[in-house]
Design a protein around this motif. Sequence first.
Motif, PDB file in Angstrom:
ATOM      1  N   UNK A 202      -6.551  46.499  60.227  1.00  0.00           N
ATOM      2  CA  UNK A 202      -6.449  47.914  60.606  1.00  0.00           C
ATOM      3  C   UNK A 202      -5.007  48.363  60.772  1.00  0.00           C
ATOM      4  N   UNK A 203      -4.111  47.463  61.075  1.00  0.00           N
ATOM      5  CA  UNK A 203      -2.702  47.756  61.285  1.00  0.00           C
ATOM      6  C   UNK A 203      -1.986  46.439  61.526  1.00  0.00           C
ATOM      7  N   UNK A 204      -0.663  46.483  61.489  1.00  0.00           N
ATOM      8  CA  UNK A 204       0.124  45.257  61.659  1.00  0.00           C
ATOM      9  C   UNK A 204       0.822  45.314  63.008  1.00  0.00           C
ATOM     10  N   UNK A 205       0.442  44.412  63.898  1.00  0.00           N
ATOM     11  CA  UNK A 205       1.055  44.337  65.220  1.00  0.00           C
ATOM     12  C   UNK A 205       2.487  43.822  65.067  1.00  0.00           C
ATOM     13  N   UNK A 206       3.454  44.572  65.607  1.00  0.00           N
ATOM     14  CA  UNK A 206       4.859  44.179  65.493  1.00  0.00           C
ATOM     15  C   UNK A 206       5.475  43.780  66.829  1.00  0.00           C
ATOM     16  N   UNK A 207       4.890  44.222  67.934  1.00  0.00           N
ATOM     17  CA  UNK A 207       5.395  43.851  69.259  1.00  0.00           C
ATOM     18  C   UNK A 207       4.292  44.092  70.274  1.00  0.00           C
ATOM     19  N   UNK A 208       4.432  43.482  71.452  1.00  0.00           N
ATOM     20  CA  UNK A 208       3.408  43.612  72.489  1.00  0.00           C
ATOM     21  C   UNK A 208       4.052  43.522  73.866  1.00  0.00           C
ATOM     22  N   UNK A 209       3.475  44.259  74.802  1.00  0.00           N
ATOM     23  CA  UNK A 209       3.832  44.117  76.210  1.00  0.00           C
ATOM     24  C   UNK A 209       2.734  43.302  76.875  1.00  0.00           C
ATOM     25  N   UNK A 210       3.114  42.161  77.440  1.00  0.00           N
ATOM     26  CA  UNK A 210       2.170  41.167  77.942  1.00  0.00           C
ATOM     27  C   UNK A 210       2.186  41.083  79.455  1.00  0.00           C
ATOM     28  N   UNK A 211       1.066  40.710  80.021  1.00  0.00           N
ATOM     29  CA  UNK A 211       0.966  40.508  81.472  1.00  0.00           C
ATOM     30  C   UNK A 211       1.564  39.161  81.871  1.00  0.00           C
ATOM     31  N   UNK A 212       2.281  39.162  82.967  1.00  0.00           N
ATOM     32  CA  UNK A 212       2.753  37.928  83.577  1.00  0.00           C
ATOM     33  C   UNK A 212       2.108  37.768  84.951  1.00  0.00           C
ATOM     34  N   UNK A 213       2.172  36.551  85.471  1.00  0.00           N
ATOM     35  CA  UNK A 213       1.588  36.235  86.780  1.00  0.00           C
ATOM     36  C   UNK A 213       2.575  35.392  87.580  1.00  0.00           C
ATOM     37  N   UNK A 214       2.489  35.467  88.900  1.00  0.00           N
ATOM     38  CA  UNK A 214       3.294  34.535  89.696  1.00  0.00           C
ATOM     39  C   UNK A 214       2.923  33.099  89.354  1.00  0.00           C
ATOM     40  N   UNK A 215       3.928  32.253  89.277  1.00  0.00           N
ATOM     41  CA  UNK A 215       3.668  30.862  88.940  1.00  0.00           C
ATOM     42  C   UNK A 215       2.988  30.162  90.110  1.00  0.00           C
ATOM     43  N   UNK A 216       1.875  29.452  89.877  1.00  0.00           N
ATOM     44  CA  UNK A 216       1.212  28.736  90.978  1.00  0.00           C
ATOM     45  C   UNK A 216       2.162  27.720  91.607  1.00  0.00           C
TER      46      UNK A 216
END
Length: 467
Positions: A202-216
Amino acid sequence: MNAFVEALRALLGPAHVLQGADAAPFERDWRKRYEGRALAVAKPGSTAELAALVKLCAAHGVAIVPQGGNTGLVGGSTPDETGRQLLLSLARMNRIRELDAANLTLTVEAGCVLQAVQEAAAAQDLLFPLSLGSEGSCTIGGNLASNAGGTQVLRYGNARELCLGLEVVTAQGEIWDGLSGLRKNNSGYDLRDLFVGSEGTLGIITAATLKLYPKPLAQMTALAACDSLESAVALLGLAQARAGSGLTGFEVMNAFSLSLVRRHFAQLPQPLPESPWTVLLELSDAEGEQHARALFETLLEQALERGLILDAAVAESLEQSRGLWHLRESIPLAQSQEGLNIKHDIALPVSRIPRFVAETDASLQAAIPGVRLVNFGHLGDGNLHYNVQAPQGQDPALFLREQEPRVNALVFDAVMAHGGSISAEHGIGRLKREELGRRGHPVALDLMRAIKKALDPQGLLNPARVL
């Protein structure tokens, strides 16, 4: 096509347009099941270059096959045999654009290798939890295009749940900047979720904003031996009740899958005696190692008292923990060493898995005497890698060629009867396209075709994949 290739070289630079022997590594998939011939391999260095490339393809009617790390398992990122499809490699688009620690987000380009994303988060004492056996070579663009799962879906969800925003080049060469770091945004249709999992159609993903989490603060890993899948499912319920969201991994492996690891990777220690089923559990704890260990020991003691496990081995160090995970991650490699096999990446309600496995194992063994079954996967989220190996001494390639349609029909019939899905985390690609056409809901398939036609009217984006 010479004029097109020359225009492509002028756009990207001759060094970034590969043909002939230079293109060969991109033309064969990781499983060595699909091998095509590309018109060329194009390696743009920016979103603007990629958008111009897509416009050039649209003007010349050239189909595009996007490729990330070429680790896919369903033939979705290799060109066909015509020599007329352009293979698009995003390897040069691998920059980390921004890490926002306060917002717990990381914006990266699609060609970033998953391990590099994990390391960028870890450098700020944060966690990006997507974890796959191929994380040293698979890319974020491919992970999102296939909605990859991995070993921590139980706690953090698939790639879709770990993505807040996207940048996408459309089939017309336009750029959609949807790199939002917002966790609440109800302004219209969710285009992000449309492109994630669409396998580049459907389209070409070129970048993304990703979720981060506190490190256990602590992670504990253990192996537990079970005498049945029913016991493993009961252990999962107990672990969820005791650890809640702290349970980040719950993998299951049958005896034959671990026997293949012993055969082909004898140097890897297996701390438990052979049992019908072995579970790998991982707990993550925000309070510290002492709290995590106490919780783990209590959980395993209760499991022993209830007869859910026969034995257990708890990792005493990070090195031992990695060793336990290495056992699990070595199963696909051991299968590859054993020879070509018939793979199934299926999803089922967890409650149905013991009955599905018992019935389907029996049906396959009755249909093909001596067939060997490699059952392993992410029991915590209902995803099994239900793989079928040729009988001992039979030529694996011949077995695959002669038996795959029969085996697939039997397995997929059982999956559908138990309310499951024929694809959990690997996607559809070329491998399961016909199965989706036969087994998908007619209304759903019509809607998918309408979306494809609306977004890619020329049919140039990864044609003959998914639909």
